[in-house]
Design an enzyme around this catalytic site. Structure first.
Site, short mmCIF file in Angstrom:
data_model
loop_
_atom_site.label_atom_id
_atom_site.label_comp_id
_atom_site.label_asym_id
_atom_site.label_seq_id
_atom_site.Cartn_x
_atom_site.Cartn_y
_atom_site.Cartn_z
CG HIS A 1 16.57 0.33 1.36
ND1 HIS A 1 15.65 -0.59 0.93
CD2 HIS A 1 17.74 -0.33 1.50
CE1 HIS A 1 16.25 -1.77 0.80
NE2 HIS A 1 17.51 -1.64 1.15
CE LYS B 1 5.18 6.24 -0.98
NZ LYS B 1 4.52 5.16 -1.77
CB CYS C 1 4.16 -0.41 4.57
SG CYS C 1 5.78 0.06 3.92
CE LYS D 1 12.52 -1.77 -9.06
NZ LYS D 1 12.96 -2.16 -7.68
CB THR E 1 3.82 5.35 -5.97
OG1 THR E 1 4.20 6.04 -4.77
CG2 THR E 1 2.74 6.14 -6.69
NE ARG E 2 5.70 -0.41 -2.21
CZ ARG E 2 4.74 0.22 -1.52
NH1 ARG E 2 4.35 1.41 -1.91
NH2 ARG E 2 4.21 -0.33 -0.45
CG HIS F 1 -0.28 0.06 2.52
ND1 HIS F 1 0.43 -1.00 3.05
CD2 HIS F 1 -0.19 1.06 3.44
CE1 HIS F 1 0.91 -0.66 4.23
NE2 HIS F 1 0.56 0.58 4.48
#
Length: 366
Positions: free
Chosen positions: A249, A245, A295, A328, A35-36, A32
């Protein structure tokens, strides 16, 4: 990954049952947040670049089948303190359209970026971002249209692996199948009775910051990644006024099923780390927080994926450890899992994702 696998199996006329603890797309996993990034240039093994290019083709196929835009080619700007020589080798080998930019050229093209003079940019023109929840929804719709069955809000109470099949018990019924794919993301620890995987789950925060639309709107600004003193970051342009956004990482708080999952802002560094990174690299994007979200990331020790057959049961397959850069690849991972399930082989090189690379792996059946 599971929804994609279900689609590819149904597309190949395999009777397929999908079981989800929630109702996808949902906010309890790793997909969620709208975007990725999708990019193609990778360091190290050429497997990732080859898979990324195939994934891109498959996303386009899903776009055509679903009639929805799933991929926006905004370009992706990768910034680092080194020239990423290995990544350049992959771009040349695969003929990718990539530009190497110094800090001055980066600022000239995108005045909202302030990169240190020592930094080098790698700009992928044909990269961009996926609309992740729409992708999951698209695979769900297409899988069901092709005959797959989906059980939502369905928790699994027990999995019995048998010599020539599996039995899955839920609180609503019992199901039998010849083959089983396990792709439970951050919930793999609940499957320790079947297989113990070296996957660590963490809570991750992302936020959308109010930003100058003339500098950062998706019409002219790319997706981005950069390494800063306090970590590695990735982000997206402002889409329809949402604001830039950004996420981090690395770092994050360890999480296991059953533990509280605190909302954005519970920890001081939820906003602080992201804001400091924006102030350093995208200063006019460091406005107020328009929205925050959390997330789950799930990492293996080497941060590479797991895609393999169960070490003791040839009819059980596992797929996990995808967070950080895995979304992806969901389209091609689904194709790979379908290949393995139907034909026991795949044309893709998945040797880097073998379970055998981990020592002291314990597999169990009960």
């Amino acid at each position: 990954m599971g929804m994609s696998a279900g689609y590819h199996l149904a597309k190949n006329n395999v009777k397929t049952l999908l079981i989800d603890k929630f109702d996808p797309p949902h906010v309890a996993g790793s997909h969620h947040g709208e975007t990725r990034l999708i990019r193609h240039a990778y360091t190290g093994s050429p497997t990732y670049t080859a898979m990324a290019l195939r994934a891109d083709e498959l996303w386009q196929e899903l776009e055509a089948a679903s009639g929805q835009q799933l991929l926006t080619r905004s370009g992706v700007l990768n910034m680092s303190a080194s020239d990423s020589g290995n990544k350049w080798k992959s771009t040349e080998a695969f003929g990718l359209q990539v530009e190497r930019l110094d800090a001055d050229e980066i600022h000239r093209r995108w005045p909202g970026v302030r990169a240190p003079e020592s930094y080098v940019g790698l700009y992928e023109k044909n990269a961009g971002f996926l609309h992740s929840e729409a992708c999951v929804r698209g695979y769900r719709q297409q899988a069901l249209a092709l005959g797959a069955r989906l059980l939502v809000n369905t928790a699994i109470s027990r999995i019995q692996v048998e010599p020539h099949g599996v039995t899955v018990q839920t609180f609503d019924g019992t199901y039998h199948a010849d083959r089983l794919i396990l792709s439970t993301g951050a919930w793999f620890s609940e499957l320790d009775s079947i297989i113990e995987l070296p996957i660590r789950s963490v809570r991750k925060a992302v936020a959308w910051f109010n930003s100058d639309p003339e500098l950062y709107d998706s019409a002219q600004f790319p997706g981005f990644t950069f390494g800063a003193e306090n970590g590695g970051f990735y982000g997206f342009p402002s889409i329809n006024g949402s604001g830039v956004k950004i996420g981090r990482h690395d770092a994050g708080q360890l999480w296991k099923p059953g533990m509280p999952f605190e909302p954005f802002g519970h920890y001081e560094d939820d906003e602080r780390d992201l804001r400091q990174a924006l102030e350093a690299f995208l200063p006019q994007a460091a406005g107020k927080v328009n929205r925050g979200a959390v997330c789950k990331y799930e990492f293996t020790p080497d941060e590479h994926f797991i895609i393999d057959r169960h070490p003791e049961h040839a009819h059980v397959f596992v797929a996990g450890g995808f967070s950080g850069h895995g979304f992806k690849f969901a389209s091609v991972v689904g194709e790979i899992l379908s290949d393995l399930t139907r034909e026991s082989r795949t044309k893709h090189d998945i040797t880097p994702f073998a379970l055998s690379r981990f020592q002291n792996l314990h597999a169990h059946t009960r």
